[in-house]
Write a protein that holds these residues in place. Structure first.
Motif, short mmCIF file in Angstrom:
data_model
loop_
_atom_site.label_atom_id
_atom_site.label_comp_id
_atom_site.label_asym_id
_atom_site.label_seq_id
_atom_site.Cartn_x
_atom_site.Cartn_y
_atom_site.Cartn_z
N ARG A 104 77.55 14.48 76.22
CA ARG A 104 77.82 15.68 77.02
C ARG A 104 79.18 16.27 76.65
O ARG A 104 79.97 15.61 75.95
CB ARG A 104 77.83 15.32 78.52
N PRO A 105 79.48 17.45 77.17
CA PRO A 105 80.80 18.04 76.86
C PRO A 105 81.92 17.28 77.57
O PRO A 105 82.45 17.72 78.58
CB PRO A 105 80.68 19.47 77.40
N VAL A 106 82.21 16.14 77.08
CA VAL A 106 83.26 15.30 77.66
C VAL A 106 83.79 14.39 76.56
O VAL A 106 83.06 14.10 75.61
CB VAL A 106 82.69 14.47 78.85
N SER A 160 74.54 8.23 76.72
CA SER A 160 73.90 9.41 77.29
C SER A 160 74.92 10.31 77.99
O SER A 160 74.64 11.46 78.28
CB SER A 160 72.79 9.00 78.26
N ARG A 195 83.25 17.32 89.10
CA ARG A 195 81.98 16.80 89.61
C ARG A 195 81.68 15.45 88.98
O ARG A 195 81.21 14.53 89.66
CB ARG A 195 80.86 17.79 89.30
N ASP A 196 81.96 15.35 87.66
CA ASP A 196 81.69 14.08 86.99
C ASP A 196 82.56 12.97 87.56
O ASP A 196 82.12 11.85 87.76
CB ASP A 196 81.92 14.21 85.48
N LEU A 220 78.02 23.37 85.60
CA LEU A 220 76.90 23.91 86.38
C LEU A 220 76.90 23.26 87.76
O LEU A 220 77.06 22.06 87.88
CB LEU A 220 75.57 23.63 85.68
N ARG A 221 76.69 24.05 88.78
CA ARG A 221 76.65 23.50 90.13
C ARG A 221 75.94 24.47 91.06
O ARG A 221 75.53 25.55 90.65
CB ARG A 221 78.07 23.22 90.62
N GLY A 222 75.81 24.06 92.28
CA GLY A 222 75.24 24.94 93.30
C GLY A 222 73.72 25.00 93.24
O GLY A 222 73.06 24.23 92.55
N TYR A 268 75.20 15.06 84.93
CA TYR A 268 75.26 15.64 83.59
C TYR A 268 75.61 17.12 83.67
O TYR A 268 76.40 17.63 82.88
CB TYR A 268 73.92 15.46 82.87
N PHE A 296 79.21 18.32 83.68
CA PHE A 296 79.96 18.42 82.44
C PHE A 296 79.84 19.82 81.82
O PHE A 296 80.66 20.21 81.00
CB PHE A 296 79.47 17.39 81.42
N TYR A 297 78.78 20.54 82.20
CA TYR A 297 78.60 21.90 81.67
C TYR A 297 79.12 22.95 82.64
O TYR A 297 78.94 24.13 82.43
CB TYR A 297 77.11 22.15 81.40
#
Lengths: 306, 479
Positions: free
Chosen positions: B296-298, B292, B2-3, A106-108, A100, A103-104
């Motif tokens: 999200r921003p997607v 869910s 990442r997603d 955010l990482r690390g 999740y 999607f923002y």
């Protein structure tokens, strides 16, 4: 801040609108309660705001961004907590929260710390190595709040979140929402537990058959609807009843007598107590008040369902 | 990103993917095992071959038989039946394939009959005569046998049997080779226009195997070998011509492999790809797990594409592993790998079929609201229009609905049209193009039926793009 403008949702051509020309504004630092019977359109409204479903017409604007036209930007400021959280059953909380978080952007290590902090805050850190399908409903709900917080959104949508929680869970949730409000967040709380809405909401929007029928301000809660007089008389007899009936329609609730549809104004209601005392009646309780929220709510939406 | 990586990892490590990979690998191992068994060196053919020679010394002919199988392996304990002047013997070869007999005679001419089966009637067919004469040439006796290369189906090499006429005197001969065209004038086989390969020297009997396999041989070329008693000889003592690893054989093996894989994997791809799409997308969509993620921003479109890519990617990898494992078996059995164009064609075929079935389930998931309904479509699609398509459904449509007569051109024509309309038919189209053989084994010109590289590419691209594009366009705007 969430602005809802003329929001309409029609599921099928032959069906009536689930939500019909709804207009609402939920401000930062505010908890807006959203009340309605089952099927009134509460969940549909929240699903429209969160971008899960598309409106038939109208707009949802989240912090200035349209949820349809600018979904990604708008969703950055939405935290959704559903009534029955559905997560990937075989996932474990940390990888899923990382997913999740991606999607923002955010990482690390920063996100690792944040996830740990959230899981600890909502008391699921100890269960971090278990799959979500092994979580209880309460744990799933707590996880869903953690998931809603992962992107630090400005607006929160709670859809019947209090359902199924034990009293401690309800209290924690209430405290959490109040904290969000204090932090300047915008909270949209859908519930049919009206007492809870009364406890935390700054305003309560009442929806019936997809249409907004009333917004109750917090300062109106104590004087909702018509004025009634509640009297408890220890030496009750027909004479006392005659006196009360001169001032309105009398209903009994155990030893409590409720005078409705007063023939005098609320400011003159004390006259009733005076007359009873003058005739030597022993009045142990005398109260002039409006209806409670539940009575008021049922008066508004009751009878026709939805 | 990442997603996307999460979806990829989640799909790759998902139970269903792992089960699929195991199934695919087991099938590859099974096919490989069968293939290897079919080409095993343990199979030496139904009957042995025999070379023979003799020497004469002081009133005794010393006869030597050497029995071997079609791979050149000595055939030990093989009974050899002999007859000389009405006397019959039965002797078993030694473990090294040799059998020595002595015939006492001072005659300059003797006839020895031998056979691999008993002399039981006058019309015995496999009796071979062997003429024994005291007047032998001083040159080395040589016989070149073309044998199968052990561990292969069709590769050839030579086994040279040679013996001296006098066991006390060493003699030599020279092995030469040249690449010749199968058709046309090959020219004389003389040392001057051939390439020297080896010298054969023995005192007594020698047996030697040579794997002469010149590089860059064309499909219409073979190797000619010859043994000369001298390097300036004008004629050969023995000669032979064969295809060590002819291009035709290589294509044959590749085609058989391709056909088997395209057909067998072609059958299981519909069910695996459809179920994978169901487990990783359709089911999540129906039971609201995707909600869910959508909050999200997607965008919904991005979710569809990332999961689809992970789905198709994991399946392709599974099948590529399967083919790679088969390649190992193929190489061990034949010494060949499937050529890159064949390997590429296989992967492309799987890609088309996987992408099409996955896309179709993604598309169906946009309209169906329950897991049961989606699963129903998965089963219907993968069984009726997948597994049973080429076996039952297609023939039934052609013969019962269209009343076409099997084996006719119009039947083939409609087969191609229907195969193009169903993703499960795509492997058959590719096999048709590569093999240029119709369903009844007749050689055909695929291009005359409209099946060319271009048309195959177009059909494949359509099947790859169309279902997922429709799912994407509908999905991004649908609740």
């Amino acid at each position: 801040m969430i602005e809802i403008r003329d929001l309409t949702k029609i599921y099928g051509r032959t069906q009536k609108p689930a939500v019909n020309k709804l207009n609402l504004e939920i401000n930062d630092g505010e908890i807006l309660g959203f009340a309605g019977l089952n099927g009134a359109g509460k969940s549909t409204t929240i699903r429209l705001i969160s971008g899960i479903i598309f409106p038939s017409s109208g707009h949802v604007v989240v912090n200035g961004k349209d949820i349809v036209k600018n979904k990604i930007e708008a969703s950055k400021n939405i935290g959704w907590v559903p009534e029955l959280p559905n997560f990937e059953p075989n996932s474990k909380p940390i990888p899923l929260l990382k997913y999740y978080a991606g999607f923002y952007g955010l990482r690390g290590p920063e996100i690792e710390d944040k996830i740990e902090s959230l899981l600890k805050q909502f008391n699921i850190w100890e269960a971090r190595n278990r799959k979500l399908k092994e979580y209880s409903q309460g744990m799933k709900k707590r996880f869903s709040i953690a998931a809603a917080l992962i992107g630090d959104p400005q607006n929160f949508l709670f859809d019947e979140t209090l359902n199924g929680l034990d009293p401690e869970g309800v209290r924690n949730m209430r405290d959490f929402m109040v904290k969000l409000k204090k932090d300047g967040k915008c909270v949209f709380l859908s519930s049919h537990i009206l007492s809870e809405l009364e406890n935390v909401a700054d305003r309560i929007a009442i929806i019936k058959k997809g249409e907004l029928i009333k917004i109750v301000e917090r300062n109106e809660l104590s004087s909702l609807g018509s004025t009634v007089v509640k009297v408890r008389i220890e030496n009750m007899d027909k004479g006392a009843m005659d006196i009360l009936e001169k001032y309105g329609k009398v209903e009994t609730n155990g030893n409590l007598l409720i005078v409705k549809d007063l023939t005098i104004s609320s400011t003159e209601a004390r006259k009733i107590n005076n007359e009873l005392a003058k005739n030597d009646y022993d009045v142990s309780q005398f109260e002039v008040s409006g209806e409670n929220l539940e009575e008021y709510f049922l008066g508004l939406v009751g009878g026709g369902g939805q | 990103m990442r997603d996307f990586l999460y979806d990829l990892r989640r799909t790759f490590t998902g139970k269903f993917t792992i089960i699929s990979i195991i199934i695919v690998i087991l099938i590859a191992v099974g096919i490989g095992f069968l293939f290897t068994s079919a080409t095993s060196t343990s199979s030496a053919g139904p009957s042995a071959l025999i070379d023979n020679s003799y020497t004469y010394s002081n009133g005794t002919y010393n006869v030597t038989f050497y029995a071997f199988n079609q791979y050149g392996t000595p055939a030990g304990t093989l009974p050899i039946y002999t007859e000389h002047n009405g006397t019959f013997w039965t002797n078993n070869t030694q473990p090294n394939g040799f059998l020595n007999l002595k015939i006492n005679s001072d005659s300059s001419f003797e006839l020895l009959n031998y056979s691999l089966s008993p002399f039981n009637s006058t019309n015995h067919l496999d009796v071979q005569p062997m003429v024994l004469s005291q007047k032998q040439s001083n040159e080395l006796y040589v016989n070149i046998n073309i044998i199968k290369k052990p561990g292969t189906t069709n590769s050839r090499e030579i086994m040279v049997y040679y013996s001296t006429s006098n066991v006390s005197q060493a003699q030599s001969a020279y092995l030469y080779y040249k690449v010749v065209n199968v058709t046309g004038n090959q020219g004389p086989l003389v040392p001057s226009n051939m390439t020297y390969y080896a010298t054969l020297t023995t005192k007594g009997v020698g047996v030697q195997v040579f794997d002469i396999n010149p590089a860059n041989m064309g499909a219409a070329q073979q190797v000619a070998v010859a043994v000369f008693y001298a390097k300036n000889a004008t004629f050969a003592s023995s000669e032979a011509q064969y295809s060590p690893t002819s291009a035709l054989t290589k294509i044959g093996i590749a085609l058989v492999s391709f056909d088997a894989f395209a057909e067998i994997y072609g059958l299981i791809i519909p069910i695996l790809a459809s179920l994978s799409a169901y487990f990783y997308f359709g089911k999540d969509r129906a039971n609201a797990v995707l909600e869910s993620v959508i909050t999200r921003p997607v965008t919904k479109g991005r979710i569809i594409l990332s999961r689809y890519t992970a789905n198709v990617g994991s399946m392709i990898v599974a099948f590529a592993i399967g083919v790679a494992i088969f390649e190992i078996f193929l190489n061990r059995a034949t010494g060949y790998y499937m050529s890159l164009p064949y390997f590429g064609s296989l992967i492309w075929t799987y890609f088309v079929e996987i992408a099409a079935f996955t896309g179709l389930i993604y598309l169906a998931s946009q309209f169906l609201k329950t897991q049961g309904a989606i699963l129903g479509v998965v089963l219907a699609l993968s069984i009726v229009f997948g597994i049973l398509w080429s076996i039952i459904v297609l023939p039934l449509i052609l013969t019962e609905a269209l009343h076409l007569i099997s084996g006719t051109n119009i039947y083939t024509h409609y087969t191609i049209i229907l195969n193009a309309l169903i993703p499960a038919g795509y492997p058959s189209l590719v096999v048709f193009y590569i093999g240029q053989i119709n369903a009844f084994g007749s050689t055909v010109n695929a291009a005359s039926f409209g099946i060319t590289q271009v048309s195959l590419a177009v059909i494949g691209v359509i099947w790859i793009i169309l279902p997922i594009l429709a799912a994407f366009v509908i999905g991004r705007r649908r609740d």
